[in-house]
Design an enzyme around this catalytic site. Sequence first.
Site, short mmCIF file in Angstrom:
data_model
loop_
_atom_site.label_atom_id
_atom_site.label_comp_id
_atom_site.label_asym_id
_atom_site.label_seq_id
_atom_site.Cartn_x
_atom_site.Cartn_y
_atom_site.Cartn_z
N ASP A 47 -0.85 -6.69 0.20
CA ASP A 47 -0.40 -7.83 -0.83
C ASP A 47 -0.39 -7.13 -2.22
O ASP A 47 -0.61 -5.86 -2.51
CB ASP A 47 -1.60 -9.07 -0.97
CG ASP A 47 -0.63 -10.13 -1.57
OD1 ASP A 47 0.34 -9.94 -2.16
OD2 ASP A 47 -1.25 -11.22 -1.36
C1 BGC Z 1 1.11 -13.34 -2.97
C2 BGC Z 1 1.85 -12.96 -2.03
C3 BGC Z 1 3.29 -12.61 -1.91
C4 BGC Z 1 3.63 -11.33 -3.01
C5 BGC Z 1 4.66 -10.82 -3.36
C6 BGC Z 1 1.19 -11.79 -4.10
O1 BGC Z 1 1.00 -12.18 -5.30
O2 BGC Z 1 -0.15 -13.24 -3.08
O3 BGC Z 1 1.64 -14.04 -0.82
O4 BGC Z 1 4.00 -12.38 -0.71
O5 BGC Z 1 2.70 -11.84 -4.26
O6 BGC Z 1 5.32 -11.54 -4.06
#
Ligand code: BGC
Length: 730
Positions: free
Chosen positions: A281
């Site tokens: 993530d």
């Molecule tokens: C979120 C994810 C997301 C990623 C990319 C993160 O802050 O937890 O769900 O896919 O950002 O945007």
Amino acid sequence: MDQKVNIHPQVEAKIDDLLCRMTLAEKAGQLTHLSPSLVGGFDIEDLIENPELFREVKRDFHEDWIREGVVGSFGGMTGAEDINRLQKIAVEESRLGIPMIFGLDVIHGYRTIFPIPLAEACCWEPELMERTAAAAAKEAAAAGIHWTFAPMVDIARDARWGRIAEGAGEDPYLGCQAAAARVRGFQGNDFSQPDRLAACAKHYIAYGAAEGGRDYNRVDLSLQTLHEIYLPPFQAAVEAGAATVMSSFNDLNGVPASANPYTLTTVLRGQLGFNGFVVSDANSIGELVPHRFAADRKEAGLKALTAGVDMDMSTESYRHDIPELVEQGVLSLDVVDEAVRRILRVKFLAGLFDHPYRGSAALERDIHLHPQHLSLAREAARRSFVLLKNESDLLPLKKETTISLIGPLADNQADMLGSWAFTGSPKDVVTIAAGLRAAGCANLRVAQGCAINSPETEDFTEALAVAAQADVIVAVLGESAMMSGEAASRVSLDLPGNQQALLEALHATGKPLVLLLVNGRPLALPWAAQHVDAILELWQPGTQAGHAAADVLFGNYNPSGRLAVSFPYSVGQCPIYYNRPSTGRPAGAFKFTSKYIDGPWEPLYPFGYGLSYTQFAYENLRLTETEIHPEDTLYVRVTVRNAGGRRGEEVVQLYTADLVAGRVRPVKELKAFQKIALQPGESRELLFKIKASDLGYYDTAMQYVVEPGLFQLWVGPSSAEGLETTFRIV
Ligand code: BGC
């Protein structure tokens, strides 16, 4: 059907060839996911509130690094023109010409925004979820995207957690159906097709179990609960062919999920046989440092990569630190090569080497907001609404009725979209007021009444004057789009701001009162449940909100949604979920039982609950056998009759409970459901086939066992009601 990412010898041979030719820096680059950097002064809060501002901020697209061949993947980009321009640099100007994979959060639509995933789960229609995911894929692919960071398959049992909006609710069985359907929808049978996306099951794992419902918080969970409740939707996604998995922010029993060899390697690769790649993530590798699990970025990268995270999103540890770690002999080149292999495998399967470019401005114009997508969005929205209360059959309303539509969400565009809808545009949204007017409601008066979340007291004079003219008052209340989703946990599940006061003032007029709820999580509304005549949960319905609401309010569509999460009476009950393990002192009249002294212990509205404009009767529950062996299938028959006066759809739910077991088991668990449509007076016999092997659990030694013994079985309209019988596994 098992569609897992497979290993094809021809593809692996091509990867071998590339691996032989790549430098260490290029390998580390392949493992790197970057987004454009924003240049100059800006306020991140402003950008989140108003994504339109992104267009004005100057961005650095890291073209030099792309040219050097040290960027494997790119995110945060929309629009085929910009994406293909960067791709051209990778393909034509980098030494080996390896294409980048462009990922984005295409969560519930791209330009056409469908209902939030939690809402769609309330349809209990995997086929519908598959269709909306396919439409989202088509629109995103037209805009140059290859890869979506979806589906989010986290089980969520705590309504305080804002990200409950992004998943399929509290139940692992429904969660598995949703996970598989969404993967199939995004990827089809072959995600190299020009209108498909590679999927990403996230957030691995147990992110939804954050303590206190506080986002990014710790998770302390038994291995049994991990494997029985939180893992199954990931398994379903992997079996449906998910190309990628995203590792989560939380720690699990003290080991961060983005550096956890047990979950990432032993379970995901070893037990589930996952052959795609794992992306971290955003900055979850860097966050191993504040987790105090790594001393610095370099150690964080080492721990994440060796645990099984193949791609580094945003930390930039892999790009900077891997070459040095290998040169120092701390990190084996084999580990790096294996991660590169997994990423290249997905790139080959995505067809990127043959077709690195996709979409175009012309295709975007053709496909975005395509009439078929808009009608699908309307269909999905109206099917996701849940009728929670309908005293004296107040709903449906007649179009001739004089309606006063009151509330901050009555004529509101932006908040119909919910979180993760930045590629959509509020101006495309049909508001509830516009939808009612378009349906022919001529006598409509609209007032905002109050803001969604004002800290100051507001004056309702104007709203009450509008209410005074009504035959029926329809209040449209709830949360703003940004009150759920990431980093949007709440300590209260009440209507925010002055909305509860507004509702009470409207009720005091003595007129019939309907409450339409727009929200991204279950709210705790005991007062409304007691005083308001009818309550319809709309969730955040997306682009076609108003048309869908009109369809149900005026009875063109008979509501058929059923709750995918329990609604509490009070936030103090959280986490609350129907499949709780039995206690030694089940709640009862006696004081010393498992309950509260100042409020109910059971939910306000249980999992699986939802009304219809007709009624359904359940009759004649029977089993072919009452004793089965662990390898057998149980055949369950039940007859469901439409006992009311309208065509309607019912979600027929089957639950079981293991009555005595070697580990304390849930009081009941959903094992199957069927959604059926019945004409008035029509009845249908349904057959359910339940495999005894699906009734097992993980014992104290973590062995999956199907134990002989007595089971209870219910078939009914929710987790709280139904016909019941027993059977025995022998
Ligand atoms: C979120 C994810 C997301 C990623 C990319 C993160 O802050 O937890 O769900 O896919 O950002 O945007």
